[in-house]
Motif scaffolding. Structure first.
Motif, short mmCIF file in Angstrom:
data_model
loop_
_atom_site.label_atom_id
_atom_site.label_comp_id
_atom_site.label_asym_id
_atom_site.label_seq_id
_atom_site.Cartn_x
_atom_site.Cartn_y
_atom_site.Cartn_z
N LEU A 174 34.31 57.13 26.63
CA LEU A 174 33.65 56.34 27.68
C LEU A 174 34.64 55.98 28.79
N ALA A 175 35.86 55.65 28.39
CA ALA A 175 36.89 55.32 29.38
C ALA A 175 37.20 56.53 30.26
N MET A 176 37.21 57.72 29.67
CA MET A 176 37.42 58.94 30.45
C MET A 176 36.36 59.07 31.54
N LEU A 177 35.11 58.82 31.17
CA LEU A 177 34.02 58.89 32.15
C LEU A 177 34.23 57.87 33.27
N ALA A 178 34.65 56.65 32.88
CA ALA A 178 34.87 55.59 33.87
C ALA A 178 35.96 55.98 34.86
N ILE A 179 37.06 56.54 34.36
CA ILE A 179 38.16 56.95 35.24
C ILE A 179 37.74 58.14 36.10
N TRP A 180 37.00 59.08 35.51
CA TRP A 180 36.56 60.27 36.25
C TRP A 180 35.68 59.90 37.44
N GLN A 181 34.85 58.86 37.24
CA GLN A 181 33.92 58.44 38.30
C GLN A 181 34.58 57.53 39.34
N ALA A 182 35.77 57.02 39.04
CA ALA A 182 36.42 56.09 39.95
C ALA A 182 36.98 56.83 41.17
N ALA A 211 44.18 40.33 39.44
CA ALA A 211 45.35 40.22 38.56
C ALA A 211 44.94 39.66 37.20
N LEU A 212 44.02 38.69 37.20
CA LEU A 212 43.52 38.13 35.94
C LEU A 212 42.81 39.21 35.13
N ALA A 213 42.01 40.05 35.79
CA ALA A 213 41.29 41.11 35.08
C ALA A 213 42.26 42.09 34.45
N PHE A 271 35.14 47.45 37.14
CA PHE A 271 34.97 47.07 35.74
C PHE A 271 35.18 48.27 34.80
N GLY A 272 34.85 49.47 35.30
CA GLY A 272 35.07 50.66 34.49
C GLY A 272 36.54 50.92 34.22
N VAL A 273 37.37 50.78 35.25
CA VAL A 273 38.81 50.98 35.08
C VAL A 273 39.40 49.87 34.21
N ALA A 274 38.92 48.63 34.40
CA ALA A 274 39.38 47.53 33.55
C ALA A 274 39.01 47.80 32.09
N PHE A 275 37.80 48.33 31.86
CA PHE A 275 37.39 48.68 30.49
C PHE A 275 38.30 49.78 29.92
N ALA A 276 38.63 50.77 30.74
CA ALA A 276 39.51 51.84 30.27
C ALA A 276 40.88 51.29 29.89
N PHE A 277 41.38 50.34 30.68
CA PHE A 277 42.65 49.67 30.39
C PHE A 277 42.57 48.97 29.03
N LEU A 278 41.50 48.19 28.84
CA LEU A 278 41.32 47.46 27.58
C LEU A 278 41.21 48.42 26.40
N ALA A 279 40.41 49.49 26.54
CA ALA A 279 40.20 50.43 25.44
C ALA A 279 41.50 51.13 25.05
N THR A 280 42.31 51.48 26.05
CA THR A 280 43.58 52.16 25.75
C THR A 280 44.52 51.24 25.00
N VAL A 292 47.81 48.49 38.70
CA VAL A 292 47.69 48.72 40.14
C VAL A 292 46.28 49.18 40.49
N ALA A 293 45.73 50.09 39.68
CA ALA A 293 44.40 50.64 39.97
C ALA A 293 43.32 49.56 39.92
N VAL A 294 43.40 48.68 38.93
CA VAL A 294 42.42 47.59 38.83
C VAL A 294 42.48 46.72 40.08
N MET A 295 43.68 46.42 40.55
CA MET A 295 43.81 45.56 41.73
C MET A 295 43.35 46.27 43.00
N GLU A 296 43.59 47.58 43.08
CA GLU A 296 43.17 48.33 44.27
C GLU A 296 41.66 48.51 44.33
#
Length: 395
Positions: free
Chosen positions: A177-185, A135-137, A12-21, A120-124
């Motif tokens: 916040l998205a940076m933090l989500a990606i950093w922790q992924a 894929a929906l996310a 959900f963090g990476v999906a949020f980063a995708f949305l925020a970008t 790709v990252a969201v799906m992985e």
């Protein structure tokens, strides 16, 4: 905590980063009238500023399209977020055309990086029980972010002070916040011993062209509509329909993206062979409604057209991309897919610049009517090609 337990949160963090970008890339849409007033820009200059975004997207797709397979997902996504944050900083101190062009190119670079890599990252990173929704996310994060950008900026300009500052400050916070989500992924790619960074090739094999051409024409038509609403909806609503409420403008500009998400989901309920033709028909109806809205200066028709065209674009885009990928040789799918996306992003930019040029010569209303007619002709062309392609051959 083990990675397996972190995965729902990181997904959900990476999906949020995708949305925020993606939200940041459409943030300026309802603010264009304010920039026109502040800097004295013409409508042509506004469309050129918008088109600079597509230059950044295409450059990122071609240059970094395959880098995440070599360097890993996290560094590429962090780089995309960094470009988005620099874009915000440039807009915060924008003092004229040069800064705005630079800000839009940087925003396009961030979108181009995220379009492929974040999907790709969201799906992985999806946990096993969410795999079928991955894929929906990714789709919802992408299109939802694009749709939310104008709405957020419209809300800020309507109810809060400093409309040319606050939206970008807000987005800077979201990007942090998205940076933090990606950093922790966790990283999902193992780097090869020898890293080879190559440009993404563009080509369409001969055996794929019969499928590619109608899908690309339909994709061009659909993305032209998205570009039209993102770049020129404020001008058409303000000058022709006498709508000055920036929140209303932002909502209408975001509608096609929300509707596109609905269309991409709905197409799964349609038999495979009917998806692309159905998407084209719905897109055609929406474009006709948009043209009627411009000709009659009717906000109702214009809004209905935005919704219907968005649904048609979503169905046609996902169905067309699916058919193109399925028809491509396994070893060349990346370059064919990239070619398809380049067509889409050229469609976002080139027609709106044409609108800006033509509006100076014959006026905005007539230009809008011609745009709707030309897009309708493109959709009809795609339908004719699809009919010929799928006509049974007699023995």
């Amino acid at each position: 905590m083990p990675v397996s337990q972190q995965r729902p949160l990181t997904f959900f963090g990476v999906a949020f980063a995708f949305l925020a970008t993606m939200l940041g890339t459409t943030l300026p849409t309802p603010l264009y009238p304010l920039y026109q007033t502040q800097f004295g820009f013409s409508q042509l200059i506004i469309t050129v500023i918008f088109a600079a975004y597509a230059v950044g997207v295409i450059a990122a797709l071609l240059v970094t399209g395959r880098w995440s397979d070599q360097l890993g997902r996290r560094p590429i996504l962090l780089g995309g977020l960094f470009a988005a944050m620099i874009s915000d900083a440039v807009f915060l101190q924008a003092d004229g055309l040069g800064a705005m062009l630079a800000g839009r190119v940087l925003s396009g670079l961030s979108a181009g990086v995220f379009t492929g890599t974040a999907t790709v990252a969201v799906m992985e990173l999806a946990p096993s029980y969410l795999k079928r929704h991955a894929a929906l996310a990714a789709t919802a994060a992408n299109m939802g972010g694009l749709g939310l950008g104008p709405v957020v900026a419209g809300l800020c300009s309507r109810y809060l002070p400093d409309p040319l500052w606050l939206p970008y400050l807000l987005h800077l916070g979201l990007a942090g916040l998205a940076m933090l989500a990606i950093w922790q992924a966790p990283e999902t790619v193992t780097r090869p011993e020898r890293i080879r960074l190559r440009l993404q090739r563009l080509s369409v094999p001969t055996e794929v062209r019969a499928v590619f051409v109608p899908a690309a024409i339909a994709g061009f038509a659909g993305f032209s509509v998205l570009g039209f609403f993102t770049a020129t909806a404020p001008a058409f609503m303000g000058r022709i329909m006498d709508v000055s409420n920036l929140l209303a403008i932002g909502v209408v500009a975001g509608l096609p993206f929300f509707a596109s998400t609905v269309g991409q989901l709905a197409q799964e309920r349609v038999p495979l062979s009917y998806r692309l033709p159905l998407g084209c028909v719905i897109l055609l109806l929406g474009v006709v409604a948009i043209g009627a809205g411009i000709a009659l200066a009717s906000l109702t028709w214009f809004v209905c057209g935005a919704v219907v065209a968005g649904i048609g674009q979503g169905i046609a885009f996902r169905a067309g991309l699916g058919e193109v990928v399925a028809a491509s040789p396994l070893t060349r799918r990346a370059e064919v897919t990239s070619s398809f996306f380049v067509v889409a992003y050229v469609a976002i930019s080139l027609p709106v610049v044409g609108i800006g040029v033509t509006a100076r010569l014959i006026g905005l209303q007539a230009t809008g009517e011609i745009f709707a007619a030309l897009v309708a002709l493109l959709v009809l062309m795609a339908l004719v090609l699809l009919r010929r392609q799928r006509r049974p051959v007699m023995p």
